[in-house]
Design a protein around this motif. Sequence first.
Motif, short mmCIF file in Angstrom:
data_model
loop_
_atom_site.label_atom_id
_atom_site.label_comp_id
_atom_site.label_asym_id
_atom_site.label_seq_id
_atom_site.Cartn_x
_atom_site.Cartn_y
_atom_site.Cartn_z
N TYR A 1 0.82 -1.21 0.00
CA TYR A 1 0.00 0.00 0.00
C TYR A 1 0.85 1.26 0.00
CZ TYR A 1 0.60 -0.97 5.07
OH TYR A 1 1.10 -1.30 6.31
N ASP A 2 0.28 2.30 -0.57
CA ASP A 2 0.81 3.65 -0.49
C ASP A 2 0.18 4.29 0.73
OD1 ASP A 2 1.25 6.38 -0.69
OD2 ASP A 2 0.74 6.53 -2.81
N GLY A 3 0.97 4.56 1.75
CA GLY A 3 0.42 5.03 3.01
C GLY A 3 0.04 6.50 3.06
N THR A 4 0.23 7.23 1.96
CA THR A 4 0.06 8.68 1.97
C THR A 4 -1.28 9.12 2.54
OG1 THR A 4 1.49 8.85 0.03
CG2 THR A 4 0.12 10.75 0.54
N ASP A 5 -2.35 8.50 2.08
CA ASP A 5 -3.69 8.95 2.47
C ASP A 5 -4.34 8.05 3.52
OD1 ASP A 5 -3.61 11.12 0.71
OD2 ASP A 5 -4.25 9.88 -0.98
N PHE A 6 -3.55 7.19 4.16
CA PHE A 6 -4.07 6.34 5.23
C PHE A 6 -3.60 6.85 6.59
CE2 PHE A 6 -4.14 3.12 1.76
CZ PHE A 6 -5.47 2.75 1.86
N SER A 7 -4.48 6.74 7.59
CA SER A 7 -4.11 7.07 8.97
C SER A 7 -3.52 5.85 9.65
CB SER A 7 -5.34 7.57 9.73
OG SER A 7 -5.84 8.75 9.18
N GLY A 8 -2.59 5.19 8.97
CA GLY A 8 -1.94 4.00 9.50
C GLY A 8 -2.69 2.73 9.17
N ALA B 1 0.70 6.28 10.35
CA ALA B 1 0.14 7.10 9.28
C ALA B 1 1.23 7.57 8.34
CB ALA B 1 -0.59 8.29 9.89
N GLY B 2 1.01 7.40 7.04
CA GLY B 2 1.96 7.86 6.04
C GLY B 2 3.05 6.88 5.67
N VAL B 3 3.20 5.78 6.41
CA VAL B 3 4.22 4.77 6.11
C VAL B 3 3.67 3.81 5.05
CG1 VAL B 3 5.60 2.87 7.05
CG2 VAL B 3 5.24 4.95 8.40
N HIS B 4 4.53 3.41 4.12
CA HIS B 4 4.14 2.55 3.01
C HIS B 4 4.52 1.09 3.28
CE1 HIS B 4 3.98 6.48 1.15
NE2 HIS B 4 5.28 6.62 1.29
N GLY C 1 -13.88 6.83 12.08
CA GLY C 1 -13.88 8.09 11.37
C GLY C 1 -12.62 8.37 10.56
N ARG C 2 -11.69 7.42 10.51
CA ARG C 2 -10.45 7.62 9.77
C ARG C 2 -10.26 6.53 8.72
NH1 ARG C 2 -6.77 11.29 11.72
NH2 ARG C 2 -7.24 12.22 13.76
N ARG C 3 -9.60 6.89 7.65
CA ARG C 3 -9.32 5.93 6.58
C ARG C 3 -8.03 5.19 6.93
NH1 ARG C 3 -6.68 6.04 1.24
NH2 ARG C 3 -7.85 4.65 -0.15
N THR C 4 -8.13 3.88 7.09
CA THR C 4 -6.97 3.06 7.44
C THR C 4 -6.87 1.86 6.51
OG1 THR C 4 -8.14 1.63 9.01
CG2 THR C 4 -7.27 3.72 9.87
N VAL C 5 -5.69 1.24 6.48
CA VAL C 5 -5.50 0.08 5.61
C VAL C 5 -6.38 -1.08 6.07
CG1 VAL C 5 -3.84 -1.54 4.65
CG2 VAL C 5 -3.12 0.81 5.15
N ALA C 6 -6.35 -1.39 7.37
CA ALA C 6 -7.17 -2.48 7.89
C ALA C 6 -8.65 -2.22 7.65
CB ALA C 6 -6.90 -2.68 9.37
N GLY C 7 -9.08 -0.99 7.85
CA GLY C 7 -10.47 -0.65 7.62
C GLY C 7 -10.89 -0.89 6.18
N SER C 8 -10.02 -0.53 5.24
CA SER C 8 -10.32 -0.75 3.83
C SER C 8 -10.40 -2.24 3.51
CB SER C 8 -9.26 -0.09 2.95
OG SER C 8 -9.26 1.32 3.13
#
Length: 288
Positions: A26-33, A71-74, A39-46
């Motif tokens: 994943y590209d972590g740019t737009d994820f909150s970790g 957050a922000g780490v790829h 209320g936040r966009r996260t990789v696990a949530g997606s």
Amino acid sequence: MKAPFAGRLLRLIRGYDVRARLDIAYDGTDFSGWAVQPGRRTVAGSLVSVLEQVLGADVATGLTVAGRTDAGVHATGQVAHVDLPDPVWAATGPTLLRRLAGLLPGDVRVTALTEAPAEFDARFSALFRRYVYRVTDAPWGANPLRRLDTLAWPRTLDLDRLNEAAVGLHGEHDFAAFCKRKENATTVREVTRLDWRRDASGVLEATVQADAFCQAMVRSLVGAMLVAGDGRRDTSWPAAQLTRRERSSAVTVAPAHGLTLVAVGYPESSGALAARAAATRRLRAPAS
């Protein structure tokens, strides 16, 4: 106890039929970790959202990741597991990877989906996590096509000084000075690889590998080495921080976007997976 029988027993005890391993990028740019946050966009949530779309609610359970990235780490080599009923795996397993690709957002992908041994635990069975941090000291900054995963450093960096600064951070230490401490959690870690190189384009890459990392540890190590690499600190200064037993305010945490989780290593046999998970749980027990 033979491994196949142990695996069947684990399935009965845990109440599932198949443990599926997911390799994830994943590209972590737009994820909150990684971790789900309301209320936040996260990789696990997606991932959970799309798995529920494909399989139904609460069918894939126990999503567990090798390392919770900030957050922000790829990631190009993240690993997780979920548990699925055998009939569901039999019916959807052959097409699930492609179905996930059709529904996941473009900045996250499951790159492989395989049945894992029952003893496999994405977090506790891991032998190591390996990260790469990219930095450019070019006067014009980062390549526009790599700006989202490369830090532009405003001073010239000396490769030899960076590697000298890395030497004293190898091995098993209490990395409290480089971690955001969690209550009752140990900050002792074993760094098995830490070195710098310049690639063909002149970008500096730090490779950092350890059995595990505490929060912000990799970026703190990089931040400490960068100020030694540009001459503002002596090359012995990063290792000198290891004498501290609390977070060092002098250590700057490098920005998240330069960091990528590139690999997680595991034992090959089922027995070794189980033994590693048991040993890791003991190591990660609350500090006295």
